[in-house]
Design a protein around this motif. Sequence first.
Motif, mmCIF file in Angstrom:
data_model
loop_
_atom_site.group_PDB
_atom_site.id
_atom_site.type_symbol
_atom_site.label_atom_id
_atom_site.label_comp_id
_atom_site.label_asym_id
_atom_site.label_seq_id
_atom_site.Cartn_x
_atom_site.Cartn_y
_atom_site.Cartn_z
ATOM 1 N N GLY A 117 4.029 4.866 -7.591
ATOM 2 C CA GLY A 117 3.234 4.160 -8.599
ATOM 3 C C GLY A 117 1.737 4.230 -8.434
ATOM 4 O O GLY A 117 0.990 3.939 -9.373
ATOM 5 N N LYS A 118 1.262 4.626 -7.245
ATOM 6 C CA LYS A 118 -0.186 4.675 -7.000
ATOM 7 C C LYS A 118 -0.437 5.327 -5.651
ATOM 8 O O LYS A 118 0.494 5.596 -4.885
ATOM 9 N N ASN B 264 -0.156 13.639 -7.244
ATOM 10 C CA ASN B 264 0.660 13.376 -8.442
ATOM 11 C C ASN B 264 2.067 12.939 -8.069
ATOM 12 O O ASN B 264 2.629 12.010 -8.686
ATOM 13 N N GLY C 247 -9.275 1.799 -3.814
ATOM 14 C CA GLY C 247 -8.503 2.173 -2.639
ATOM 15 C C GLY C 247 -9.428 2.561 -1.504
ATOM 16 O O GLY C 247 -10.634 2.289 -1.542
ATOM 17 N N SER D 1 -7.228 9.507 -8.903
ATOM 18 C CA SER D 1 -6.106 8.587 -9.058
ATOM 19 C C SER D 1 -6.553 7.145 -8.839
ATOM 20 O O SER D 1 -6.173 6.240 -9.599
ATOM 21 N N MET D 2 -7.361 6.911 -7.810
ATOM 22 C CA MET D 2 -7.827 5.556 -7.507
ATOM 23 C C MET D 2 -8.707 4.994 -8.622
ATOM 24 O O MET D 2 -8.699 3.787 -8.874
ATOM 25 N N VAL E 288 2.034 9.286 -6.861
ATOM 26 C CA VAL E 288 1.923 8.335 -7.966
ATOM 27 C C VAL E 288 3.262 8.198 -8.690
ATOM 28 O O VAL E 288 3.698 7.085 -9.022
ATOM 29 N N LYS F 181 0.822 -1.208 0.000
ATOM 30 C CA LYS F 181 0.000 0.000 0.000
ATOM 31 C C LYS F 181 0.860 1.264 0.000
ATOM 32 O O LYS F 181 1.950 1.297 0.569
ATOM 33 N N THR G 130 -7.449 12.324 -4.862
ATOM 34 C CA THR G 130 -7.127 10.916 -4.629
ATOM 35 C C THR G 130 -8.098 9.993 -5.340
ATOM 36 O O THR G 130 -7.697 8.974 -5.921
ATOM 37 N N ARG H 45 -8.212 5.321 -11.657
ATOM 38 C CA ARG H 45 -7.316 4.842 -12.718
ATOM 39 C C ARG H 45 -6.566 3.579 -12.315
ATOM 40 O O ARG H 45 -6.073 2.861 -13.188
ATOM 41 N N THR H 46 -6.463 3.313 -11.003
ATOM 42 C CA THR H 46 -5.625 2.201 -10.552
ATOM 43 C C THR H 46 -6.419 1.074 -9.881
ATOM 44 O O THR H 46 -5.833 0.165 -9.306
ATOM 45 N N SER I 119 -2.933 4.144 -2.548
ATOM 46 C CA SER I 119 -3.843 3.100 -2.076
ATOM 47 C C SER I 119 -4.793 3.608 -1.004
ATOM 48 O O SER I 119 -5.947 3.182 -0.934
#
Length: 253
Positions: free
Chosen positions: A81-82, A74, A134, A127-128, A77, A6, A124, A130-131, A84
């Motif tokens: 990488g992410k 940003n 979370g 971003s979540m 990430v 995480k 956030t 896209r991944t 969580s």
Amino acid sequence: MTHSNKVVIVTGATSGIGEAVTQAFAATGASLVLVGRDRERGQRALESVQKLNCQAELMLGDVADSAFADHVVNFSVKRFGKVSVLVNSAGIIRRRSAADTTDDDWRQTFDANVNGVFYFSRATVKSMQRTGGGSIVNIASNVGLVGSQGLAAYCASKGAVVLLTRAMALDHAKEQITINAVCPGAVDTPMLVSAHNTPVAADEILRRNIDSIPQGRVATPKEIASLTVFLASPEARHITGVAVPIDGGFTAR
């Protein structure tokens, strides 16, 4: 419980509940981005989690600045990488009735306690999405559920956090994003004895709070952190949109 894969952003990470949350996540193997305003306290908090072999970064700025919120997400990430988990723990308190609350008191309270939560959560969530999902955990307060005398702006701001939590949880329930609020009562942190209008000894403030709690004690920051870590765990994946009091029975009356 492990969070070894995480990446966790914690606002208000340099003291009190936020600092305890960083320690708790670091102990489970998470990578951390600590957000605060004070460089000296931030550096101490960063070094503390790094001693636990935690990969961590410190970012200093104002949570009420939406551009800063975007920048932190940003950066996280790009660095890890992410994102969580987001824990919105930054906040302030003004101990005044509505009649005594100034315009600045009101604006500053909502900037820190509500706008910061919204800006960081909005960035956030994007971003979540896209991944693959979370968790967001907002540190609200039991006085956002039941109210309290002499805390007009604080109660209103924490009530706003509770309803923002519920609304966002519904918006993103089908995207594998859980969003919950932790609602502490009195906690043994610097905020408990701060911002009183007249001088009061710390032990007297502690006694008054203890007298109001059915369990007869205030919570430790570690207890709040433990609940926060659980709500961000896979074991809690079916829990979303809730505001959980952790106040020794205060709101049960």
